[in-house]
Design an enzyme around this catalytic site. Sequence first.
Site, mmCIF file in Angstrom:
data_model
loop_
_atom_site.group_PDB
_atom_site.id
_atom_site.type_symbol
_atom_site.label_atom_id
_atom_site.label_comp_id
_atom_site.label_asym_id
_atom_site.label_seq_id
_atom_site.Cartn_x
_atom_site.Cartn_y
_atom_site.Cartn_z
ATOM 1 N N LYS A 50 23.988 52.888 11.319
ATOM 2 C CA LYS A 50 24.599 52.519 10.141
ATOM 3 C C LYS A 50 24.773 51.038 9.730
ATOM 4 O O LYS A 50 24.476 50.113 10.832
ATOM 5 C CB LYS A 50 26.126 53.152 10.013
ATOM 6 N N ARG A 147 41.440 60.364 10.534
ATOM 7 C CA ARG A 147 40.275 59.713 9.569
ATOM 8 C C ARG A 147 39.537 60.860 9.128
ATOM 9 O O ARG A 147 40.071 61.365 8.208
ATOM 10 C CB ARG A 147 39.474 58.524 10.353
ATOM 11 N N TYR A 269 38.285 20.221 5.170
ATOM 12 C CA TYR A 269 39.247 20.609 4.037
ATOM 13 C C TYR A 269 40.664 20.489 4.559
ATOM 14 O O TYR A 269 40.911 20.908 5.669
ATOM 15 C CB TYR A 269 39.025 22.139 3.571
ATOM 16 N N MET A 328 32.146 27.368 3.456
ATOM 17 C CA MET A 328 31.068 28.284 2.987
ATOM 18 C C MET A 328 29.964 28.249 3.652
ATOM 19 O O MET A 328 29.408 29.078 4.180
ATOM 20 C CB MET A 328 30.971 28.331 1.411
HETATM 21 C C1 LIG Z 1 30.144 53.795 14.317
HETATM 22 C C2 LIG Z 1 30.231 55.347 15.087
HETATM 23 C C3 LIG Z 1 30.004 55.352 16.467
HETATM 24 C C4 LIG Z 1 29.277 54.142 17.016
HETATM 25 O O1 LIG Z 1 30.370 53.592 17.759
HETATM 26 P P1 LIG Z 1 30.297 52.583 18.698
HETATM 27 O O2 LIG Z 1 31.516 52.288 19.239
HETATM 28 O O3 LIG Z 1 29.598 51.229 18.012
HETATM 29 O O4 LIG Z 1 29.381 52.804 19.785
HETATM 30 C C5 LIG Z 1 29.794 56.832 16.912
HETATM 31 N N1 LIG Z 1 30.424 57.902 16.181
HETATM 32 C C6 LIG Z 1 30.978 57.572 15.126
HETATM 33 C C7 LIG Z 1 31.626 58.702 14.293
HETATM 34 C C8 LIG Z 1 30.986 56.364 14.333
HETATM 35 O O5 LIG Z 1 31.607 56.061 13.077
#
Ligand SMILES: *Cc1c(COP(=O)(O)O)cnc(C)c1O
Length: 389
Positions: A50, A147, A269, A328
């Site tokens: 992802k 969640r 800054y 930035m």
């Molecule tokens: C992002 C995610 C993972 C991977 O998690 P890591 O901590 O990066 O290994 C696995 N399962 C779900 C449901 C996730 O959202």
Amino acid sequence: MSKHPASGRPTLPVAGEDHARLTIDLSALADNWRAMARRSGAARTAAVLKADAYGIGLEPAAKTFHQAGARDFFVATPAEGAAVRTALPDARIYVLSGMWAGAERLFFEFDLVPVIVSEEQLVVFMSAIADGGDIPCVLHVDTGMSRLGLRVEDALALADDIARPASFSPIMLLSHLACADEPSHALNRQQLQRFRSVVSAFGDIDATLANSAGIFLGEDYHFTLTRPGIALYGGAAVNGVPNPMKPVVTAEARILQVRDVKAGESVGYGAAVVCARDTRVAIAAIGYADGYMRSLSSAGIPLRRTGLAGPSGMLHGRPVPVIGRVTMDLTHFDVTDMPAGSVRPGDFIELFGRTMPIEDVARAAGTVDYELLTSLGNRYERRYEAVKK
Ligand SMILES: *Cc1c(COP(=O)(O)O)cnc(C)c1O
């Protein structure tokens, strides 16, 4: 910056033109996947792709994992799934945000497996397969994250529901650990027990629980398939122990100017730092627009959580602290203690990577390596070091 000949739009920088560069070591990426596969024992090992493969680039990451032996891939959204499908025609691709009304087409067209996260999505999925033909799904059960996923009692009721349509048969159950990075946290065992109860209620079904940190919790947590993400990209999965993974991403920024600041003069800054001694600073072409976060401003600046050591870059093998506020596009580094004549405009400061651990920089920013990687932005020259054959 060069112009694209046809469009006149600026093109991505190439070597020599770059203000900052990312070196992505695909051999280390493959080695990290194999290391997680070994730790996963008898379970299959997926790869989580992802957010553009945690910022490193979806396609090279997907192909590297596939070449190393991965066949199962997780993404957050159907659009990400479509991109993986284009790179990997024969992969199994699971979409963690599931199927919502209006996005059904993508699952059929790109052969994606939705991870159903709620009763509402279950209804959407059932009507999609009634219209479009049978496709597999995974069922997410929430065992302690609050969640995504069905509540444990609802999942148990679904397993026992004899009126459950025969066509609703998930190919796998999924749950996600809340505290796997803290191995001694009591919630780990509780989530494991809740998940086991649902898996056994569904009978002989595949199951997946462990993210990177979950893999380190041991065999009980591995089930059929493990889902490492951050560890593959070189991140530290478990708190408080040395990071066993190989660094994958090295971020570096070019020094544009070196200047001397007299004791009593201020830097940057807000005049947030007034130099206590004559100070030599290197101005590097990196800033929060590149994911070098404003919270990486130097120690003692109230943007940061107090009590943390300030961040440093690495220059010619020595740490150089950030001084003043990160802006930035530019950041000041204190190079006063570098050997005379060793710091020149055009030199690169390593921000994190091979010699400056990413988890240390993330900690200094008050965040985690996940956020650092996924915030990098698109101004870097990206170099992919190929897998050694
Ligand atoms: C992002 C995610 C993972 C991977 O998690 P890591 O901590 O990066 O290994 C696995 N399962 C779900 C449901 C996730 O959202």
